[in-house]
Design an enzyme around this catalytic site. Structure first.
Site, PDB file in Angstrom:
ATOM      1  CD1 TRP A   1      -2.255  -1.756  -0.003  1.00 12.05           C
ATOM      2  CD2 TRP A   1      -3.462  -0.728   1.632  1.00 12.05           C
ATOM      3  NE1 TRP A   1      -3.690  -2.312  -0.117  1.00 12.05           N
ATOM      4  CE2 TRP A   1      -4.462  -1.729   1.002  1.00 12.05           C
ATOM      5  CE3 TRP A   1      -3.801  -0.155   2.733  1.00 12.05           C
ATOM      6  CZ2 TRP A   1      -5.528  -1.837   1.472  1.00 12.05           C
ATOM      7  CZ3 TRP A   1      -5.177  -0.302   3.264  1.00 12.05           C
ATOM      8  CH2 TRP A   1      -6.152  -1.211   2.617  1.00 12.05           C
TER       9      TRP A   1
ATOM     10  CG  ASP B   1       3.301  -4.379   9.863  1.00 13.30           C
ATOM     11  OD1 ASP B   1       2.383  -4.397   9.045  1.00 13.30           O
ATOM     12  OD2 ASP B   1       3.579  -5.263  10.634  1.00 13.30           O
TER      13      ASP B   1
ATOM     14  CG  ASP C   1       1.215  -4.783  19.073  1.00 19.09           C
ATOM     15  OD1 ASP C   1       0.393  -4.277  18.570  1.00 19.09           O
ATOM     16  OD2 ASP C   1       1.403  -5.747  19.866  1.00 19.09           O
TER      17      ASP C   1
ATOM     18  CG  ASP D   1      -3.990  -4.597   3.697  1.00 19.74           C
ATOM     19  OD1 ASP D   1      -5.242  -4.881   3.785  1.00 19.74           O
ATOM     20  OD2 ASP D   1      -2.941  -5.074   3.259  1.00 19.74           O
TER      21      ASP D   1
ATOM     22  CE  LYS E   1      -6.383  -7.145   5.756  1.00 20.53           C
ATOM     23  NZ  LYS E   1      -5.285  -7.799   5.060  1.00 20.53           N
TER      24      LYS E   1
END
Length: 208
Positions: free
Chosen positions: A64, A82, A98, A123, A163
């Site tokens: 992305w 991420d 996290d 996502d 998502k």
């Protein structure tokens, strides 16, 4: 004796390597097939413009972010996060951590700084156990955190793409998003596998 793969994991690998979008991503040296999902959403919903500031949650391996860079140009900026590491992408400020942890959220907000964000995209997905009673609540928790991020950094009239896995809590979540944004669509990009429960909620016109 070495372990054998289960029938389901072997089937997934076979599907994965036959997938036309996996093959296209490999040929074009893209990070992942997710690149094509966001491209399809952009063609329909026009989320990105040159010079925008974007937050990418659940960014690794970078599909992305890699796509968004092509849309926002050198004057735009992407702040990505991420739990997994990600190889650098020019124009992307990456934070490994996290997102569920307060310290990581604060570090991400610090990188955003005083800028208002034009697009928040998520996502994120949990590690799936195969048990919907466990997996769906974990997935819903992540998308709730992404929506909270919108409340903290998204500019008025900004956009959100996330998502979401259909299941318990989906309808309530969709209702919350509709209360916060002017226009809300549920998309199933062609690059998303048919049997996957994932859909993408595309929300524009943040009410602020």
């Amino acid at each position: 004796m070495g372990r054998k793969r289960s029938a389901s994991s072997s089937r997934w690998l076979a599907e994965h390597f036959k997938d036309q979008f996996v093959q296209k991503a490999h040929k074009q040296k893209l990070r992942s097939r997710a690149y094509f999902k966001l491209d399809e959403i952009q063609q329909t919903d026009r989320l990105f413009k040159p010079g925008m500031t974007v937050v990418d949650l659940g960014a690794a391996p970078g599909g992305w972010s890699q796509y968004a860079v092509t849309q926002i140009g050198s004057k735009g900026r992407i702040i990505a996060c991420d739990i997994l590491d990600m190889n650098p992408i020019v124009g992307v400020d990456f934070l490994q951590g996290d997102f569920r942890e307060e310290s990581v959220l604060n570090a991400l907000l610090e990188r955003v700084g005083d800028d208002m964000v034009d697009v928040v995209m998520s996502d994120m997905a949990p590690n799936f156990s195969g048990m919907p009673s466990v997996d769906i609540p974990r997935a819903m928790y992540l998308v709730e955190l992404a929506l909270d991020m919108c409340r903290q950094v998204l500019a008025p009239k900004g956009s959100f793409v996330v998502k979401v896995f259909q299941g318990e809590g989906f309808d309530d979540y969709l209702r919350d998003i509709r209360a916060m944004f002017t226009t809300v669509k549920v998309r199933k990009p062609e690059a998303s596998r048919d049997r996957s429960r994932e859909v993408y909620i595309v929300a524009t016109g943040y009410k602020g």
